[in-house]
Design an enzyme around this catalytic site. Structure first.
Site, short mmCIF file in Angstrom:
data_model
loop_
_atom_site.label_atom_id
_atom_site.label_comp_id
_atom_site.label_asym_id
_atom_site.label_seq_id
_atom_site.Cartn_x
_atom_site.Cartn_y
_atom_site.Cartn_z
N CYS A 122 -24.27 -3.27 44.58
CA CYS A 122 -24.43 -3.47 46.02
C CYS A 122 -25.88 -3.78 46.37
CB CYS A 122 -24.01 -2.22 46.78
SG CYS A 122 -22.26 -1.84 46.70
N CYS A 182 -21.42 1.61 51.36
CA CYS A 182 -20.27 2.23 50.69
C CYS A 182 -20.63 3.64 50.22
CB CYS A 182 -19.82 1.36 49.51
SG CYS A 182 -20.87 1.52 48.05
N CYS A 194 -23.25 3.95 47.41
CA CYS A 194 -24.63 3.75 47.89
C CYS A 194 -25.12 4.96 48.68
CB CYS A 194 -24.70 2.48 48.73
SG CYS A 194 -24.55 0.97 47.73
N ASN A 218 -26.46 -8.05 47.10
CA ASN A 218 -25.39 -7.74 46.17
C ASN A 218 -25.33 -8.80 45.07
OD1 ASN A 218 -24.46 -9.46 48.27
ND2 ASN A 218 -22.32 -9.00 47.78
N ILE A 219 -25.01 -8.34 43.87
CA ILE A 219 -24.94 -9.22 42.70
C ILE A 219 -23.60 -8.96 42.03
CG2 ILE A 219 -26.06 -9.90 40.54
CD1 ILE A 219 -28.65 -8.55 41.65
N GLU A 220 -22.69 -9.92 42.18
CA GLU A 220 -21.33 -9.71 41.66
C GLU A 220 -21.23 -10.18 40.21
OE1 GLU A 220 -18.61 -11.45 44.50
OE2 GLU A 220 -18.97 -9.80 45.92
N GLU A 222 -27.77 -2.40 48.64
CA GLU A 222 -28.57 -1.19 48.84
C GLU A 222 -29.08 -0.64 47.51
OE1 GLU A 222 -25.55 -1.90 49.94
OE2 GLU A 222 -24.99 -0.76 51.71
N1 THU Z 1 -21.28 -4.36 49.02
C1 THU Z 1 -22.60 -4.09 49.20
O1 THU Z 1 -23.48 -4.87 48.80
N2 THU Z 1 -22.95 -2.93 49.83
C2 THU Z 1 -22.05 -2.01 50.29
O2 THU Z 1 -22.46 -0.95 50.73
C3 THU Z 1 -20.63 -2.31 50.26
C4 THU Z 1 -20.22 -3.48 49.46
C5 THU Z 1 -20.90 -5.60 48.33
C6 THU Z 1 -20.26 -5.41 46.99
C7 THU Z 1 -19.44 -6.67 46.85
O3 THU Z 1 -20.26 -7.67 46.25
C8 THU Z 1 -19.13 -7.08 48.27
O4 THU Z 1 -19.97 -6.31 49.12
C9 THU Z 1 -17.68 -6.84 48.68
O5 THU Z 1 -17.29 -5.54 48.40
#
Ligand code: THU
Length: 131
Positions: A53, A90, A93, A42-44, A55
């Site tokens: 996300c 999620c 994804c 994940n890259i915020e 995935e």
């Molecule tokens: N996140 C994912 O990488 N994959 C998911 O399927 C659900 C959420 C990440 C997004 C965010 O950076 C962190 O989890 C918290 O929501």
């Protein structure tokens, strides 16, 4: 490629997560039909909504390299990279998986003990939308 090795690659990808806002680090490893694996984290983003996300990072890498045939994905995550339980994909994804994968595409969700719960895409996204 075994499920165990795919899980190991998801854990390695989790270490690369950029998650300064939520603190939740997530990793994914996507197995293609030709045996190749594309990992993702994940890259915020400070503006929140540009966050991607783990995935979808993996799918974006794979599809942009010409991959279209997918077998399975391993996913793990947790606060500060500590896996305390399953980290199910999620809804967004799951819809991206639906775009590129068949109903029998496998999702390995890694648990605290390192083993994984396995689901098909049909189980995680029943009665799904597609065109
Ligand atoms: N996140 C994912 O990488 N994959 C998911 O399927 C659900 C959420 C990440 C997004 C965010 O950076 C962190 O989890 C918290 O929501």
């Amino acid at each position: 490629m075994t499920a165990e090795l795919l899980i190991t690659k998801a854990k390695e990808a989790m270490e690369k997560a950029y998650a300064p806002y939520s603190g939740y680090k997530v990793g994914a490893a996507l197995l293609c039909a030709d045996g190749s694996v594309y990992s993702g984290c994940n890259i915020e983003n400070a503006a929140y909504s540009p966050t991607i996300c783990a995935e979808r990072t993996a799918f974006a890498k794979a599809v942009s390299e010409g991959q279209r045939d997918f077998v399975a994905i391993a996913v793990c995550g947790g606060k500060d990279g500590v896996i305390t339980g399953l980290f199910p994909p999620c809804g967004v994804c799951r819809q991206v998986m639906k775009e590129f994968c068949r109903e029998d595409f496998l999702i390995y969700m890694v648990g605290a003990d390192g083993s994984a719960e396995t689901r098909t895409l049909a189980q995680l996204l029943p009665e799904s939308f597609s065109l």
